[in-house]
Design a protein around this motif. Structure first.
Motif, PDB file in Angstrom:
ATOM      1  N   MET A  80       4.320   0.667 -20.934  1.00  0.00           N
ATOM      2  CA  MET A  80       3.825  -0.428 -21.789  1.00  0.00           C
ATOM      3  C   MET A  80       3.788   0.023 -23.246  1.00  0.00           C
ATOM      4  O   MET A  80       3.257   1.104 -23.551  1.00  0.00           O
ATOM      5  CB  MET A  80       2.441  -0.887 -21.329  1.00  0.00           C
ATOM      6  N   ASN A 123      -4.040  -3.315 -16.221  1.00  0.00           N
ATOM      7  CA  ASN A 123      -3.198  -4.511 -16.361  1.00  0.00           C
ATOM      8  C   ASN A 123      -1.728  -4.122 -16.420  1.00  0.00           C
ATOM      9  O   ASN A 123      -0.933  -4.734 -17.116  1.00  0.00           O
ATOM     10  CB  ASN A 123      -3.582  -5.308 -17.608  1.00  0.00           C
ATOM     11  N   ALA A 173       1.912  -2.487 -14.334  1.00  0.00           N
ATOM     12  CA  ALA A 173       3.030  -3.089 -13.610  1.00  0.00           C
ATOM     13  C   ALA A 173       2.663  -3.532 -12.214  1.00  0.00           C
ATOM     14  O   ALA A 173       3.377  -4.327 -11.600  1.00  0.00           O
ATOM     15  CB  ALA A 173       4.183  -2.083 -13.540  1.00  0.00           C
ATOM     16  N   GLY A 174       1.571  -3.045 -11.650  1.00  0.00           N
ATOM     17  CA  GLY A 174       1.209  -3.405 -10.295  1.00  0.00           C
ATOM     18  C   GLY A 174       2.096  -2.699  -9.278  1.00  0.00           C
ATOM     19  O   GLY A 174       2.918  -1.840  -9.609  1.00  0.00           O
ATOM     20  N   SER A 230       3.947  -3.156  -5.033  1.00  0.00           N
ATOM     21  CA  SER A 230       4.256  -4.025  -3.900  1.00  0.00           C
ATOM     22  C   SER A 230       3.316  -3.724  -2.738  1.00  0.00           C
ATOM     23  O   SER A 230       2.604  -2.713  -2.727  1.00  0.00           O
ATOM     24  CB  SER A 230       5.705  -3.820  -3.469  1.00  0.00           C
ATOM     25  N   SER A 287      -3.538  -5.444  -5.628  1.00  0.00           N
ATOM     26  CA  SER A 287      -2.433  -5.319  -6.575  1.00  0.00           C
ATOM     27  C   SER A 287      -1.308  -6.256  -6.182  1.00  0.00           C
ATOM     28  O   SER A 287      -1.190  -6.667  -5.023  1.00  0.00           O
ATOM     29  CB  SER A 287      -1.927  -3.867  -6.616  1.00  0.00           C
ATOM     30  N   PRO A 345       2.963  -7.054  -7.842  1.00  0.00           N
ATOM     31  CA  PRO A 345       3.922  -6.712  -8.907  1.00  0.00           C
ATOM     32  C   PRO A 345       3.699  -7.566 -10.164  1.00  0.00           C
ATOM     33  O   PRO A 345       3.659  -8.791 -10.108  1.00  0.00           O
ATOM     34  CB  PRO A 345       5.281  -7.009  -8.257  1.00  0.00           C
ATOM     35  N   GLY A 346       3.530  -6.865 -11.299  1.00  0.00           N
ATOM     36  CA  GLY A 346       3.333  -7.536 -12.578  1.00  0.00           C
ATOM     37  C   GLY A 346       1.934  -8.044 -12.819  1.00  0.00           C
ATOM     38  O   GLY A 346       1.668  -8.624 -13.891  1.00  0.00           O
ATOM     39  N   ALA A 347       0.992  -7.848 -11.874  1.00  0.00           N
ATOM     40  CA  ALA A 347      -0.368  -8.393 -12.018  1.00  0.00           C
ATOM     41  C   ALA A 347      -1.422  -7.312 -12.095  1.00  0.00           C
ATOM     42  O   ALA A 347      -2.611  -7.601 -11.974  1.00  0.00           O
ATOM     43  CB  ALA A 347      -0.674  -9.338 -10.862  1.00  0.00           C
ATOM     44  N   THR A 396      -3.391  -3.536 -11.129  1.00  0.00           N
ATOM     45  CA  THR A 396      -3.916  -2.921  -9.911  1.00  0.00           C
ATOM     46  C   THR A 396      -5.401  -2.654 -10.080  1.00  0.00           C
ATOM     47  O   THR A 396      -5.854  -2.256 -11.161  1.00  0.00           O
ATOM     48  CB  THR A 396      -3.185  -1.607  -9.605  1.00  0.00           C
TER      49      THR A 396
END
Length: 488
Positions: A380, A404, A406-407, A409, A460, A462-464, A466
């Motif tokens: 980031m 905030n 990459a989260g 899968s 978590s 993806p994109g949200a 963890t």
């Protein structure tokens, strides 16, 4: 049915059966003996009456000859004995076929006794030879009594002869039945003895085989099934429970060994980084003072934080620490990381002071924070936020570390939670800048420390971002400085 109740039923039944057969045979023999005794008593009575009548005649002759008081007394004794036999004869119950003959025999005996009295009365009279006629009548009656006695004896024997033959046949049949019942009883006793011994020895042999298998290391061996509710089923269930307890103890021992292994690995990892720590501390202190003298306050603060971080990492690793120390160590770690990332990241805390007294394994938060920096926000350019929160629950203290970034899968999240098999790589399969502890190591140590498997939750996508939530039991407050190796 248990073995004790079965023995109480089977053994008395066999005893009663034996006694019943014995009593039946005995009663049959007793009936024969009683019938024989009754017949023999009557025969002997007829014989005694015949002899006693002749003795009375002799006593009368003696008294006629000497007329002495002694002979008279002897006659009276003989006459009294004859009357006693008459009374016994009257008490006898004759069989139907000889009833008339017995009645005639009684009348003849009564006539003889009255004729004796007539003879004695004639002797006392003044008429000479007045007794002769009465004596001749008595002598004739005595002859009739003798003949009638012989006839009665023959009739009694003739009457009882078929009866005795029938009894002998029945007795012979009963003897055969007795032998058959005895043989059957013996066979039944042997069958019951074999059955009972089999019920006793077979379960014991099964338990012995199971014990031998367990002694050889096969803890999955199971005792043989018991089909009835008896002592052996209770013993089998107790044996199975002992086996489960043994498995549990072995599992706990393995967990204890796993704790030791993790602690040793952790100590080894730290020792690998512990290159002359006193020299490093002294050098960092010199650099801090030098930076402060030269006016580089940020450099001085950063050096102090690095020194504190290094000192914390080199502390005794098998001792739990208050959560407060872990939070302070996390702040020091963030100061060092912020010097690297600068304005790209922001560290936020939301701490409830009441929750900082619980005990946790040392180096619990830093590996999770390091995983955040390496895998979540390293890519980031700006706006990265890491938040550390401590919340008090009724029986737990919740520690959450959120970002905030990459989260991840669901597959990666599951691989982090299923940490039974540690991986030399990080969660995403890439090598990263890590202390070597790893989040899986942290989760495993928490599980072993608190003996629970529900302490970690990861939220978590993806994109949200963890969020890692640690649920710390409050009971850790009461266990000051208890080695995690000894817990369980």
């Amino acid at each position: 049915m248990n073995m004790r109740r079965m023995l109480f039923i089977v053994i008395p039944l066999l005893f009663i059966l034996n006694n019943a057969v014995s009593f039946f045979v005995f009663q049959s023999g007793r009936t024969v003996q009683q019938s024989y005794n009754m017949m023999l008593d009557r025969v002997l009575l007829y014989k005694q009456i015949d002899e006693k009548t002749r003795e009375n005649l002799r006593a009368i002759n003696v008294h006629i000859m000497d007329r002495s008081p002694g002979s008279l007394k002897e006659f009276e004794n003989q006459r009294a004995e004859l009357k006693a036999l008459q009374t016994s004869l009257s008490a006898q119950q004759p069989v139907a076929s000889v009833e008339l003959a017995v009645r005639s025999y009684r009348h003849m005996l009564a006539t003889f006794i009255s004729q004796e009295k007539s003879v004695m009365d004639a002797l006392n009279s003044r008429t000479p030879l007045a007794y002769a006629s009465s004596y001749a009548d008595a002598e004739t009656t005595a002859g009739f009594i003798r003949e009638e006695a012989y006839q009665l004896i023959d009739q009694e024997l003739s009457y009882y002869q078929p009866f005795y033959r029938k009894i002998l046949v029945q007795t012979d049949v009963m003897n055969h039945w007795g032998i058959a019942v005895f043989a059957a009883n013996t066979v039944i006793s042997l069958v019951f003895a074999y059955w009972i011994s089999l019920r006793i020895t077979k379960p014991i042999q099964g338990l012995v085989r199971t014990a031998e298998q367990i002694s050889e290391g096969n803890l999955e061996a199971t005792p043989p099934p018991m089909g009835v509710h008896d002592e052996f089923r209770t013993l089998s269930e107790a044996f199975r429970q002992m086996q489960e307890n043994l498995k549990l103890l072995i599992q706990k021992e393995k967990e204890g060994l796993e704790k030791d292994r993790l602690v040793k690995e952790l100590e080894l990892a730290v020792l690998q980084n512990q290159i002359n720590p006193h020299f490093l501390f002294n050098s960092l202190n010199v650099l801090s003072k030098l930076a402060l003298i030269e006016g580089a306050e940020k450099t001085s603060d950063l050096t102090v934080s690095l020194s504190n971080l290094l000192r914390y990492n080199l502390r005794q690793l098998d001792r739990p620490v208050p959560l407060r120390d872990e939070v302070e160590h996390a702040r020091e770690y963030f100061i060092i990381q912020q010097a690297r990332f600068r304005e790209r990241i922001r560290f936020e805390t939301e701490i409830e002071e009441a929750g900082l007294d619980v005990l946790v394994p040392v180096l619990t938060l830093q590996p999770i924070l390091e995983n955040v920096f390496v895998h979540a926000i390293e890519g980031m350019e700006e706006g990265a936020v890491i938040k550390l929160a401590v919340q008090c629950k009724p029986d737990e203290t919740w520690v959450s570390i959120s970002d905030n970034g990459a989260g991840m899968s669901g597959e990666i999240r599951d691989s982090l939670l299923h940490y039974d098999e540690a991986s030399p790589k990080n969660a995403d399969g890439k090598s990263g800048h890590s202390t070597g502890l790893g989040t899986r190591n942290v989760f495993k140590r928490l599980e072993l420390f608190y003996d629970r498997k529900d302490l970690v939750r990861i939220e978590s996508a993806p994109g949200a971002g963890t969020t890692v939530i640690l649920r710390i039991p409050v009971r850790g407050k009461e266990e000051n400085h208890v080695s995690p190796v000894d817990r369980g």
